[in-house]
Design a protein around this motif. Structure first.
Motif, PDB file in Angstrom:
ATOM      1  N   MET A 260       3.528  17.794   9.381  1.00  0.00           N
ATOM      2  CA  MET A 260       4.169  18.933   9.168  1.00  0.00           C
ATOM      3  C   MET A 260       3.357  20.190   9.088  1.00  0.00           C
ATOM      4  SD  MET A 260       6.632  16.779   6.359  1.00  0.00           S
ATOM      5  CE  MET A 260       7.887  18.351   6.189  1.00  0.00           C
ATOM      6  N   PHE A 261       2.131  19.945   8.722  1.00  0.00           N
ATOM      7  CA  PHE A 261       1.227  21.142   8.528  1.00  0.00           C
ATOM      8  C   PHE A 261       1.047  22.114   9.852  1.00  0.00           C
ATOM      9  CE2 PHE A 261      -2.737  23.280   8.231  1.00  0.00           C
ATOM     10  CZ  PHE A 261      -2.467  23.873   7.174  1.00  0.00           C
ATOM     11  N   PRO A 262       0.900  21.285  10.911  1.00  0.00           N
ATOM     12  CA  PRO A 262       0.579  22.161  12.084  1.00  0.00           C
ATOM     13  C   PRO A 262       1.823  22.860  12.632  1.00  0.00           C
ATOM     14  CG  PRO A 262      -0.115  19.781  12.396  1.00  0.00           C
ATOM     15  CD  PRO A 262       0.463  19.909  11.172  1.00  0.00           C
ATOM     16  N   ARG A 263       2.915  22.163  12.317  1.00  0.00           N
ATOM     17  CA  ARG A 263       4.235  23.099  12.590  1.00  0.00           C
ATOM     18  C   ARG A 263       4.567  23.907  11.791  1.00  0.00           C
ATOM     19  NH1 ARG A 263       6.543  17.464  12.772  1.00  0.00           N
ATOM     20  NH2 ARG A 263       8.326  17.990  11.065  1.00  0.00           N
ATOM     21  N   ALA A 264       4.100  24.014  10.649  1.00  0.00           N
ATOM     22  CA  ALA A 264       4.313  25.453   9.978  1.00  0.00           C
ATOM     23  C   ALA A 264       3.452  26.372  10.316  1.00  0.00           C
ATOM     24  CB  ALA A 264       4.050  24.685   8.390  1.00  0.00           C
ATOM     25  N   VAL A 265       2.133  25.960  10.300  1.00  0.00           N
ATOM     26  CA  VAL A 265       1.233  27.016  11.008  1.00  0.00           C
ATOM     27  C   VAL A 265       1.690  27.708  12.112  1.00  0.00           C
ATOM     28  CG1 VAL A 265      -1.286  27.411  11.643  1.00  0.00           C
ATOM     29  CG2 VAL A 265      -0.761  26.038   9.666  1.00  0.00           C
TER      30      VAL A 265
END
Length: 291
Positions: A260-265
């Protein structure tokens, strides 16, 4: 049930093998940093391989808690366990509570859902099957199953750690509900606005398919993806309650962050491109004070 039964690890060796594979998931998830395409949500694209949003979401997410329930009901018998400790049942219940909402209620309550590409659907389904198999196998037989084993698992403050972990889980779950509903409210308000305009103008009602704006309520004041952040909090609470040595619960948290972190960035970049840096303001992507 044949698919689940063929996937379910009947032996400790199979469970260990699947858990090792699951440990390498962050490598796959990290490919999102170098690939711009993601056929879901705001970035969904027209494709012959798209699946309607609600159908894709439910068929992608439901196998997770169904797999857990099946393994919990069968693996104990295979291993000769006649009575699981109540902690195992509580943790399994928390998993089912979360995914009953996430897999069933969430898509049904959404005013609309963008299509999901078949590749993304397959990746999500794989995540669910691996995660549920590891969590369920540990809870059903391969983790602590008696009161004495749980005392050792959570020593020295076994009651306190379990209670605090459950409290953190529910705090994250409630915050997840709240911020999900704020996203739904954006489209509900747009539907109401269009309904009023259609009534005033005497024109046909225009359906709300995609409508985006920057949310303002709750933690959206400080970050653009608080629903991701509080889900990490939720499963960290689950991990705490299961005990810090619970490898499946630890990998669940780690793999969620890597997924999820890459999608948030990249999602923040999308917001900046669509609404401008001034509108986004000083909001972080997903972790307040960090990024």
């Amino acid at each position: 049930m044949a698919l689940i039964e063929s996937w379910m690890p009947p032996t400790r060796e199979n469970y260990d093998f699947i858990l090792k594979l699951w440990t390498f998931y962050p490598i796959f998830a990290s490919l999102q940093w170098v690939v711009s395409w993601y056929g879901m949500g705001k970035t969904s694209v027209n494709s012959r391989f798209n699946v309607p949003g609600r159908i894709a979401w439910m068929t992608m997410e439901c196998p997770g808690f169904l797999t857990l329930m099946y393994i919990m009901s069968t693996l104990t018998k295979q291993q000769g366990i006649t009575d699981l400790s109540w902690q195992n049942k509580v943790l399994a219940g928390l998993f089912v509570i979360h995914y009953s909402y996430r897999a069933v209620m969430y898509p049904l309550m959404a005013p609309s859902m963008s299509p999901i590409h078949l590749f993304v659907w397959g990746a999500g389904l794989t995540f669910q099957l691996f995660n549920a198999t590891c969590i369920a196998s540990w809870l059903a037989a391969y983790g602590p199953t008696t009161a004495a084993e749980w005392n050792a698992q959570l020593s020295p403050w076994y009651t306190l750690q379990f209670v605090v972990g459950i409290a953190v889980f529910y705090l994250g779950l409630a915050a997840n509900y709240y911020h999900d509903d704020e996203l739904r409210e954006i489209r509900r308000r747009e539907e109401q606005r269009r309904a009023r305009k259609a009534l005033e103008d005497g024109t046909p009602l225009e359906k709300v398919d995609k409508h985006y704006q920057i949310p303002e309520a709750g933690l959206f004041k400080y970050m653009l993806y608080p629903h991701y952040f509080v889900e990490w909090v939720e499963w960290t609470g689950f991990y705490m309650a299961a005990g810090w040595s619970c490898h499946p619960a630890r990998m669940f948290v780690v793999n969620e962050v890597f997924a999820m972190f890459p999608r948030a960035v990249k999602g923040k970049q999308w917001y900046v491109e669509r609404f401008g840096a001034d509108q986004v303001g000083r909001r972080y992507a997903v972790i307040p004070g960090v990024v």
